[in-house]
Enzyme design. Structure first.
Site, PDB file in Angstrom:
ATOM      1  N   ASN A  50       1.971 -20.370 -14.892  1.00  0.00           N
ATOM      2  CA  ASN A  50       1.939 -21.499 -15.816  1.00  0.00           C
ATOM      3  C   ASN A  50       2.806 -21.134 -17.008  1.00  0.00           C
ATOM      4  O   ASN A  50       2.391 -20.366 -17.865  1.00  0.00           O
ATOM      5  CB  ASN A  50       0.492 -21.782 -16.231  1.00  0.00           C
ATOM      6  CG  ASN A  50       0.392 -22.943 -17.197  1.00  0.00           C
ATOM      7  OD1 ASN A  50       1.391 -23.585 -17.527  1.00  0.00           O
ATOM      8  ND2 ASN A  50      -0.819 -23.214 -17.666  1.00  0.00           N
ATOM      9  N   LYS A  95       3.678 -22.946 -19.360  1.00  0.00           N
ATOM     10  CA  LYS A  95       3.288 -23.693 -20.570  1.00  0.00           C
ATOM     11  C   LYS A  95       4.549 -24.222 -21.268  1.00  0.00           C
ATOM     12  O   LYS A  95       5.528 -24.532 -20.594  1.00  0.00           O
ATOM     13  CB  LYS A  95       2.418 -22.801 -21.475  1.00  0.00           C
ATOM     14  CG  LYS A  95       1.243 -22.188 -20.687  1.00  0.00           C
ATOM     15  CD  LYS A  95       0.180 -21.545 -21.532  1.00  0.00           C
ATOM     16  CE  LYS A  95      -0.914 -20.980 -20.630  1.00  0.00           C
ATOM     17  NZ  LYS A  95      -2.028 -20.392 -21.378  1.00  0.00           N
ATOM     18  N   HIS A 149      -6.235 -28.191 -17.491  1.00  0.00           N
ATOM     19  CA  HIS A 149      -6.066 -26.880 -18.128  1.00  0.00           C
ATOM     20  C   HIS A 149      -6.807 -26.855 -19.466  1.00  0.00           C
ATOM     21  O   HIS A 149      -6.907 -27.876 -20.147  1.00  0.00           O
ATOM     22  CB  HIS A 149      -4.578 -26.579 -18.349  1.00  0.00           C
ATOM     23  CG  HIS A 149      -4.352 -25.173 -18.793  1.00  0.00           C
ATOM     24  ND1 HIS A 149      -4.440 -24.804 -20.114  1.00  0.00           N
ATOM     25  CD2 HIS A 149      -4.113 -24.048 -18.087  1.00  0.00           C
ATOM     26  CE1 HIS A 149      -4.240 -23.495 -20.199  1.00  0.00           C
ATOM     27  NE2 HIS A 149      -4.047 -23.013 -18.984  1.00  0.00           N
ATOM     28  N   GLU A 186      -5.995 -25.926 -22.295  1.00  0.00           N
ATOM     29  CA  GLU A 186      -5.235 -26.434 -23.452  1.00  0.00           C
ATOM     30  C   GLU A 186      -5.207 -27.959 -23.460  1.00  0.00           C
ATOM     31  O   GLU A 186      -5.197 -28.586 -24.519  1.00  0.00           O
ATOM     32  CB  GLU A 186      -3.832 -25.809 -23.464  1.00  0.00           C
ATOM     33  CG  GLU A 186      -3.914 -24.345 -23.898  1.00  0.00           C
ATOM     34  CD  GLU A 186      -3.026 -23.394 -23.110  1.00  0.00           C
ATOM     35  OE1 GLU A 186      -2.013 -23.822 -22.545  1.00  0.00           O
ATOM     36  OE2 GLU A 186      -3.369 -22.181 -23.063  1.00  0.00           O
ATOM     37  N   GLU A 225     -10.695 -20.438 -15.235  1.00  0.00           N
ATOM     38  CA  GLU A 225     -10.021 -19.810 -16.368  1.00  0.00           C
ATOM     39  C   GLU A 225     -10.954 -19.809 -17.575  1.00  0.00           C
ATOM     40  O   GLU A 225     -11.014 -20.801 -18.320  1.00  0.00           O
ATOM     41  CB  GLU A 225      -8.747 -20.582 -16.730  1.00  0.00           C
ATOM     42  CG  GLU A 225      -7.731 -20.654 -15.622  1.00  0.00           C
ATOM     43  CD  GLU A 225      -6.325 -20.910 -16.174  1.00  0.00           C
ATOM     44  OE1 GLU A 225      -5.489 -20.015 -16.040  1.00  0.00           O
ATOM     45  OE2 GLU A 225      -6.090 -21.967 -16.761  1.00  0.00           O
ATOM     46  N   SER A 232      -5.250 -13.898 -19.047  1.00  0.00           N
ATOM     47  CA  SER A 232      -4.709 -12.565 -19.352  1.00  0.00           C
ATOM     48  C   SER A 232      -4.531 -11.669 -18.113  1.00  0.00           C
ATOM     49  O   SER A 232      -4.754 -10.463 -18.194  1.00  0.00           O
ATOM     50  CB  SER A 232      -5.572 -11.866 -20.409  1.00  0.00           C
ATOM     51  OG  SER A 232      -5.570 -12.609 -21.614  1.00  0.00           O
TER      52      SER A 232
END
Ligand code: 13P
Length: 247
Positions: free
Chosen positions: A10, A12, A94, A96, A164, A210
């Site tokens: 990803n 982003k 996601h 975010e 996640e 991470s």
């Protein structure tokens, strides 16, 4: 039941044509484990560019889409447009999107249904925040998020579930292999009870938060970890090492 290992990158809102071009050159030239499905999530403005530069064996994903085919929705893109760029996947839900842009479970469910109906594969993301983990409600949170997704899925063959934990995203605090395995196992059990045994056995549940070259091998060895969704490290040559975690 063997589930093909799935590694998504990803990117982003990162990179430009020059840096992404170099990254793709590295990936195209790398020796990638043929038993792994690899998909790169590109910024929407670069979907066409990325699809034209990446080897066909590497999939491409959009990082979001809207819930209808077209219309007066300034700034949005549709699954039809994504497919028109030769791109076959989309990342939905996601953290975010949920927590920076305030997307609701309901909207994520509607997007999931529309993307699947239009032939995209969906990487559906779920995960608890730190305060939710500390309050002991991780399961409650991820089951509720998964239910809304499940209510909108007819064909699970096109869905990858990405666990996640929000506290692990971009923080350098990777979940331990045991923490990841524990939640993945519970999610699989939830799918067995609430969807079907066949779906529980076949759906890839991937871990994100991470993931690095240093942490990927032990995570990949867990029984219910079927791959990764990688943010920061997917922009580096290290991504190849993560793709090859099981090789
Ligand atoms: P990081 O790998 O940078 O923590 O990001 C994870 C992520 O959000 C992937 O979707």
């Amino acid at each position: 039941m063997t589930r093909k290992f799935f590694v998504g990158g990803n990117w982003k809102m990162n990179g430009d044509k020059k840096s992404l071009g170099e990254l793709m050159q590295t990936m195209n030239g790398a020796k990638l484990d043929p038993n792994v499905e690899v998909v790169c999530g590109a910024p929407s403005i670069y979907l066409d560019f990325v699809r034209s530069k990446l080897d066909a064996k590497i999939g491409v994903a959009a990082q979001n889409c809207y819930k209808v085919p077209k219309g007066a929705f300034t700034g949005e893109i549709s699954p039809a447009m994504i497919k028109d760029c030769g791109v076959n996947w989309v990342i939905l839900g996601h953290s975010e999107r949920r927590h920076v842009f305030g997307e609701s479970d309901e909207l994520i469910g509607q997007k999931t249904a529309h993307a699947l109906e239009n032939g995209l594969g969906v990487i559906a993301c779920i995960g608890e925040k730190l305060d939710e983990r500390e309050a002991g409600i991780t399961e409650k949170v991820v089951f509720a998020q998964t239910k809304v997704i499940a209510d909108n899925v007819k064909d699970w063959g096109k869905v990858v579930l990405a666990y996640e934990p929000v506290w692990a995203i971009g923080t350098g605090k990777t979940a331990s292999p045991q923490q990841a395995q524990e939640v993945h196992e519970k999610l699989r059990a939830w799918l067995k009870t609430n969807v079907s045994e066949a779906v529980a056995n076949s759906v890839r549940i991937i871990y994100g938060g991470s993931v690095t070259g240093a942490t990927c091998k032990e995570l990949a060895s867990q029984k219910d970890v079927d791959g990764f969704l990688v943010g920061g490290a997917s922009l580096k040559p290290e991504f190849v090492e993560i793709i090859n975690a099981k090789a």
